[in-house]
Design a protein around this motif. Structure first.
Motif, mmCIF file in Angstrom:
data_model
loop_
_atom_site.group_PDB
_atom_site.id
_atom_site.type_symbol
_atom_site.label_atom_id
_atom_site.label_comp_id
_atom_site.label_asym_id
_atom_site.label_seq_id
_atom_site.Cartn_x
_atom_site.Cartn_y
_atom_site.Cartn_z
ATOM 1 N N ALA A 17 0.852 -1.193 0.000
ATOM 2 C CA ALA A 17 0.000 0.000 0.000
ATOM 3 C C ALA A 17 0.883 1.236 0.000
ATOM 4 C CB ALA A 17 -0.909 -0.005 1.222
ATOM 5 N N GLY A 18 0.649 2.095 -0.976
ATOM 6 C CA GLY A 18 1.427 3.318 -1.076
ATOM 7 C C GLY A 18 1.040 4.326 -0.014
ATOM 8 N N VAL A 19 2.050 4.982 0.529
ATOM 9 C CA VAL A 19 1.847 6.027 1.522
ATOM 10 C C VAL A 19 2.263 7.336 0.868
ATOM 11 C CG1 VAL A 19 2.513 6.916 3.785
ATOM 12 C CG2 VAL A 19 2.383 4.439 3.403
ATOM 13 N N ASN A 20 1.310 8.195 0.644
ATOM 14 C CA ASN A 20 1.585 9.487 0.036
ATOM 15 C C ASN A 20 0.807 10.519 0.833
ATOM 16 O OD1 ASN A 20 1.742 11.811 -1.513
ATOM 17 N ND2 ASN A 20 1.601 10.719 -3.457
ATOM 18 N N GLN A 21 1.526 11.242 1.683
ATOM 19 C CA GLN A 21 0.868 12.189 2.587
ATOM 20 C C GLN A 21 0.116 13.295 1.862
ATOM 21 O OE1 GLN A 21 0.696 11.247 5.575
ATOM 22 N NE2 GLN A 21 2.340 9.757 5.615
ATOM 23 N N SER A 22 0.484 13.571 0.605
ATOM 24 C CA SER A 22 -0.172 14.651 -0.123
ATOM 25 C C SER A 22 -1.504 14.225 -0.740
ATOM 26 C CB SER A 22 0.757 15.185 -1.216
ATOM 27 O OG SER A 22 0.962 14.204 -2.219
ATOM 28 N N LYS A 23 -1.775 12.936 -0.773
ATOM 29 C CA LYS A 23 -3.038 12.458 -1.344
ATOM 30 C C LYS A 23 -4.069 12.254 -0.243
ATOM 31 C CE LYS A 23 -1.559 10.385 -5.601
ATOM 32 N NZ LYS A 23 -1.728 9.261 -6.498
ATOM 33 N N GLN A 24 -5.278 12.650 -0.549
ATOM 34 C CA GLN A 24 -6.391 12.487 0.384
ATOM 35 C C GLN A 24 -6.996 11.103 0.179
ATOM 36 O OE1 GLN A 24 -6.916 14.463 2.726
ATOM 37 N NE2 GLN A 24 -9.021 14.346 3.386
ATOM 38 N N ARG A 25 -6.972 10.291 1.191
ATOM 39 C CA ARG A 25 -7.529 8.948 1.134
ATOM 40 C C ARG A 25 -8.745 8.852 2.057
ATOM 41 N NH1 ARG A 25 -4.429 7.253 -2.900
ATOM 42 N NH2 ARG A 25 -2.237 6.975 -2.465
ATOM 43 N N LEU A 26 -9.666 7.976 1.708
ATOM 44 C CA LEU A 26 -10.801 7.716 2.595
ATOM 45 C C LEU A 26 -10.340 6.910 3.800
ATOM 46 C CD1 LEU A 26 -13.852 7.867 3.146
ATOM 47 C CD2 LEU A 26 -14.106 5.783 1.777
#
Length: 162
Positions: free
Chosen positions: A35-44
């Motif tokens: 699972a990718g962790v990208n702090q700039s993307k808004q995830r549910l």
């Protein structure tokens, strides 16, 4: 031992993801669902929630296929994660020609950067139209999405949306 990494956002994991994981588990000694962790993307779902859902699915796939499926997270370059895990192959599910056009360029770059190859797994016809984004959008508008998700993921999605 042959190890492959199946990366994605998995927000949430769908039946399409589960199909690719199951098929990859039959082909490789070990599959790491990353699972990718990208702090700039808004995830549910938070990364912890996505890892919990994927861990449940991975355990079921491992039990049914006899393969080894485990879950991890990565941030930064996928090829760096692959090197750290000793994985020589990246698994990518393709739903359409548009996916192929994008993923081919990425696969070629990843191979040039690291020597890690990419294996494309075409979506099963019954899953070719399913995407996490579309499932979330339908669910948020009150539509029925249970046919697109593993039951445990569906329950979590409904609880998350309230």
């Amino acid at each position: 031992m042959s190890t492959a990494v199946f990366p994605g956002s998995f927000d949430p994991p769908t039946n399409g993801h589960l199909d690719v994981i199951t098929r990859a588990a039959a082909a490789f000694d070990e599959v790491i669902v990353a699972a990718g962790v990208n702090q700039s993307k808004q995830r549910l779902f938070s990364v912890e929630e996505r890892v919990e859902m994927l861990t449940e699915l991975a355990a079921a796939v491992s039990a049914s296929t006899g393969g080894t499926v485990r879950v991890g997270t990565f941030e930064g370059l996928l090829v760096d994660y692959c090197r750290a895990e000793g994985a020589g192959v990246i698994i990518k599910g393709l739903r359409s020609g548009g996916d192929y056009d994008y993923e081919l360029q990425m696969a070629q770059m990843n191979r040039k950067l690291s020597g890690v190859d990419t294996l494309f797994v075409p979506a099963a016809p019954e899953n070719g139209y399913i995407s996490s984004s579309l499932v979330k959008e339908i669910a948020k508008l009150g539509g029925e999405v249970s046919a697109f998700l593993p039951p445990s993921v569906h329950a979590r999605l409904l609880a998350k949306l309230g």
